[in-house]
Design a protein around this motif. Structure first.
Motif, PDB file in Angstrom:
ATOM      1  N   ILE A  85       1.553   9.865 -34.866  1.00  0.00           N
ATOM      2  CA  ILE A  85       0.806  11.129 -35.035  1.00  0.00           C
ATOM      3  C   ILE A  85       1.740  12.257 -35.488  1.00  0.00           C
ATOM      4  O   ILE A  85       1.508  12.850 -36.542  1.00  0.00           O
ATOM      5  N   PRO A  86       2.791  12.578 -34.735  1.00  0.00           N
ATOM      6  CA  PRO A  86       3.683  13.636 -35.234  1.00  0.00           C
ATOM      7  C   PRO A  86       4.314  13.305 -36.589  1.00  0.00           C
ATOM      8  O   PRO A  86       4.565  14.215 -37.388  1.00  0.00           O
ATOM      9  N   ASP A  87       4.536  12.033 -36.869  1.00  0.00           N
ATOM     10  CA  ASP A  87       5.045  11.651 -38.189  1.00  0.00           C
ATOM     11  C   ASP A  87       4.021  12.051 -39.257  1.00  0.00           C
ATOM     12  O   ASP A  87       4.384  12.647 -40.279  1.00  0.00           O
ATOM     13  N   ALA A  88       2.740  11.760 -38.995  1.00  0.00           N
ATOM     14  CA  ALA A  88       1.679  12.118 -39.953  1.00  0.00           C
ATOM     15  C   ALA A  88       1.501  13.633 -40.046  1.00  0.00           C
ATOM     16  O   ALA A  88       0.953  14.137 -41.024  1.00  0.00           O
ATOM     17  N   MET A  89       1.945  14.364 -39.039  1.00  0.00           N
ATOM     18  CA  MET A  89       1.885  15.825 -39.077  1.00  0.00           C
ATOM     19  C   MET A  89       3.022  16.408 -39.918  1.00  0.00           C
ATOM     20  O   MET A  89       3.121  17.617 -40.081  1.00  0.00           O
ATOM     21  N   GLY A  90       3.920  15.526 -40.362  1.00  0.00           N
ATOM     22  CA  GLY A  90       4.986  15.970 -41.262  1.00  0.00           C
ATOM     23  C   GLY A  90       6.336  16.218 -40.612  1.00  0.00           C
ATOM     24  O   GLY A  90       7.233  16.798 -41.214  1.00  0.00           O
ATOM     25  N   LEU A  91       6.517  15.762 -39.364  1.00  0.00           N
ATOM     26  CA  LEU A  91       7.777  16.039 -38.671  1.00  0.00           C
ATOM     27  C   LEU A  91       8.919  15.102 -39.076  1.00  0.00           C
ATOM     28  O   LEU A  91      10.078  15.348 -38.740  1.00  0.00           O
ATOM     29  N   GLY A  92       8.580  14.012 -39.781  1.00  0.00           N
ATOM     30  CA  GLY A  92       9.647  13.146 -40.291  1.00  0.00           C
ATOM     31  C   GLY A  92      10.278  12.257 -39.225  1.00  0.00           C
ATOM     32  O   GLY A  92      11.427  12.470 -38.830  1.00  0.00           O
ATOM     33  N   LEU A  93       9.544  11.230 -38.793  1.00  0.00           N
ATOM     34  CA  LEU A  93      10.042  10.308 -37.766  1.00  0.00           C
ATOM     35  C   LEU A  93      11.101   9.377 -38.353  1.00  0.00           C
ATOM     36  O   LEU A  93      10.944   8.847 -39.442  1.00  0.00           O
ATOM     37  N   TYR A  94      12.193   9.210 -37.628  1.00  0.00           N
ATOM     38  CA  TYR A  94      13.144   8.163 -38.000  1.00  0.00           C
ATOM     39  C   TYR A  94      13.816   7.622 -36.749  1.00  0.00           C
ATOM     40  O   TYR A  94      13.729   8.230 -35.673  1.00  0.00           O
ATOM     41  N   PHE A  95      14.426   6.467 -36.885  1.00  0.00           N
ATOM     42  CA  PHE A  95      15.107   5.847 -35.752  1.00  0.00           C
ATOM     43  C   PHE A  95      16.582   5.730 -36.062  1.00  0.00           C
ATOM     44  O   PHE A  95      16.963   5.027 -37.000  1.00  0.00           O
TER      45      PHE A  95
END
Ligand code: CP3
Length: 358
Positions: A85-95
């Protein structure tokens, strides 16, 4: 396109969540598809990364089914992550290797918070919905499929901290200093979670679980205002029937044992328990209202088979006779677990639970 669906062959998990009679206690394992399975690691290598797996419906379907091939589990859980969800909000998820999840653009300033919008599930999170549809096809009615989401507060922890945290200093500073900002984030998250879960249900999820992993880090009073109020709002807006069956909702607040009555009161069908509370005590407190899911300490799986079997026996006997118990660990399985020990647990639940359902 709507494809015809096979009837459910094993509905024990769904029946237990509704506290209807079952022949035995159903079992599944939080993070059952994960790094403790060599076949998962092999698929992950082919996909290149965890996100490569989660964002590709073919790979997601493959790994969702892997634990079901090995163990006699009573439910499948969508392979994905709460941070989609936050990735789709544009926060840029990475590991980052060995550091867990991180965001390129954590929510730190008022402007970014004001600009936050609710993702459109079938567009911005299409890969998740496609995975749900594909997994349902592949399951062919074997066991029910669980959809899931993070809670608004747990998502906010990662969105504001920018990754994992031990003391939650940034989000708690916001909570005490600028509660208005945090409430704005939580309201958007609650809408996002509601739409996301309803889209998963429409795509074929037959039960949903909300992971409130960090709700237990709050004070009693802050938990009510910053986590539980939003969970209640979500639960009241979820689709509760689909394909002619009830779609049960499980709420899991890790560390929420002290607040069980309040959690059981928000309208969910089941409450997930971590390993710190005795499940018999929990049943006495809320068992006439909700089903319970849990709650063996995941580290118990590092003990020899006899110890695992006796822990299973202890939890089953503490819950006692009758339906309304879904067996699980009290939190996600460790990546260092020997898969053979999982088989010991699953088989013990099935065998040892029979007398409690006669
Ligand atoms: O239960 C299942 O099998 C479904 C899949 C699932 C994953 N994450 C897969 C995953 C679920 C339900 C989650 C939920 C999740 N993700 C939570 C809430 C559940 C809980 O534990 O309370 C949280 C807090 C996250 C955020 C997250 N994603 C973390 C902390 C990590 C681990 C990072 C690490 O390196 O240890 C992830 C990555 C992740 N999600 C993995 C899996 C199998 C490991 C990824 C890998 O292959 O490297």
């Amino acid at each position: 396109m709507k494809l015809p669906r096979s009837p459910l062959k094993n509905d024990t998990f769904l029946r237990a969540l509704q506290r209807l009679p079952t022949d035995y206690t159903p079992v599944w394992i939080m993070r059952q598809a994960g790094r403790y399975l060599p076949e998962y690691n092999q698929t992950r290598r082919r996909a290149g990364s965890f996100l490569g797996l989660a964002k590709n419906p073919d790979f997601a379907t493959e790994v969702t089914l892997q634990p079901l091939e090995r163990f006699n589990l009573d439910a499948a859980i969508l392979f994905s992550d709460i941070l989609t969800i936050p990735d789709a909000m544009g926060l840029g998820l990475y590991f980052a290797d060995g550091e867990g999840p991180k965001f390129e653009r954590p929510l730190r300033d008022e402007k970014a918070i004001a600009k936050l919008t609710v993702p459109e599930p079938e567009e911005d999170l299409r890969y998740v919905m496609d995975a749900v549809r594909q997994i349902r096809q592949a399951l062919d009615g074997r066991v029910p499929l669980i959809g899931f989401s993070g809670s608004p507060y747990t998502l906010a922890c990662y969105m504001v901290e920018g990754g994992a945290s031990t003391d939650f200093r940034t989000i708690k500073t916001m909570l005490w200093e600028r509660p208005d900002l945090l409430h704005h984030i939580l309201a958007i998250n609650a809408q996002a979670v509601t739409q996301y879960l309803n889209a998963q249900i429409a795509a074929g999820a037959q039960a949903v679980m909300i992971f409130d992993t960090w709700g237990g880090s709050l004070s009693a009073e802050a938990y009510q205002r910053f986590s539980l109020d939003y969970l209640r709002r979500i639960v009241s807006q979820l689709t509760r029937e689909n394909e002619g069956r009830t779609v049960p909702v499980i709420v899991f607040t890790k560390g929420g044992g002290l607040w069980l009555e309040d959690i059981a009161d928000i309208g969910c069908d089941a409450v997930g328990l971590d390993w710190t509370i005795d499940i018999g005590v929990a049943r006495n407190r809320v068992g006439s209202k909700v089903a319970l899911q849990g709650n063996v300490d995941p580290m118990c799986l590092f003990a020899p088979p006899e110890v695992i079997q006796s822990q299973v026996a202890q939890v089953l006997s503490s819950y006692g006779k009758g339906s309304g118990h879904v067996f699980n660990l009290g939190h996600g399985i460790s990546q260092f677990t020997d898969p053979d020990r999982v088989r010991v647990l699953v088989d013990a639940v099935h065998q040892l639970s029979l007398p409690y359902h006669r």
